[in-house]
Scaffold this active site. Structure first.
Site: not given
Length: 265
Positions: A25, A93-94, A194, A224
């Site tokens: 994202f 992530s996303m 993260d 992250h």
């Protein structure tokens, strides 16, 4: 709007085993480009699309939603399935959340799932205020470049549009209910340090999927965006080992694959 330099999608025609990579994202394919190039160099077919609203300016993301982002990776998966014997889905992530939904929805069409610091929910008081706050405040501080390695930057927006964040929250809540439908082998790689996605998200995912072949890897030296961080090589090596175990003969020695291509537009 023209694409930011480095945000271009990446495609590589390799062997009969393919990997679909999904970026995060407000990010872009740049964050996963080294991962994509590593997989391509091992003889795999690779697709790393640019998600709608990304790679230009944050205002463009504001008018998109999860349905647009998911439709893009769903389309890519279907195209890969047409010309590949097997397809793995992967993401950061996303992007990890998108990969998990592809696995939940497509079943046996997905041979395995590889995720790095996957998102499961939005946290904090602000997340609960998004339904109202998004009509009052257009954007908030960006989340890009959570990287421990000095002088390495992620190509991502410096602002998060709240309309898009609200849509992401809705998507993650939807996915949470679909996680039991994920039955494929799963490689989950996460960073204990993260600052974007907490460890609770990975724990929740591991607790809800129905996969019986599960490998969890800790990325101790990275934040992250581990695909650009100190543990990047470990991410790449664990990925090729995982795919090689599930698809014997699919992974070749480095340097034997075809050249990849960057696709603009």
């Amino acid at each position: 709007m023209p694409l930011l330099t480095g945000a271009e999608p990446f495609r590589h025609e390799g062997g009969e085993t393919a990997v679909l990579l999904c970026h995060g994202f407000t990010g872009s394919p740049q964050s996963l480009r080294p991962w994509a190039e590593h997989l391509a160099g091992r003889g795999l077919t690779v697709s790393l699309p640019l998600l709608p609203g990304h790679g230009t300016r944050w205002e463009d993301l504001r008018v998109t939603g999860w349905q647009d982002w998911y439709a893009e990776v769903d389309r890519e998966l279907r195209l890969l399935r047409e010309r590949s014997a097997r397809v793995f889905v992967a993401g950061l992530s996303m992007g990890g959340a998108l990969a998990l939904r592809l696995a939940a929805r497509h079943g046996d069409a997905v041979s395995g799932v590889l995720v790095v610091n996957p998102a499961n929910r939005m946290h904090g008081v602000a997340a609960h205020a998004l339904p109202v706050l998004r009509h009052l405040v257009p954007a908030t501080k960006g989340i890009a470049s959570d990287i421990a390695k000095p002088q390495v930057r992620e190509l991502g927006y410096d602002r998060v549009p709240l309309h898009a964040a609200h849509s992401l929250r809705a998507f993650l809540r939807l996915l949470d209910g679909e996680l039991p439908q994920v039955t494929q082998p799963l490689l989950l790689m996460r960073s204990p340090q993260d600052h974007v996605v907490p460890p609770a998200d990975s724990a929740r995912i591991l607790g809800r999927v129905s996969s019986t072949d599960v490998t969890e890897v800790l990325l101790e030296q990275s934040y992250h965006v581990a695909t650009l961080d100190y543990d990047a090589e470990r991410v790449f090596d664990e990925s090729t080992a995982f795919i090689g175990r599930l698809a014997p003969g699919a992974v070749t020695e480095a340097g034997l694959g075809k050249e990849g291509t960057t696709a603009g537009g």
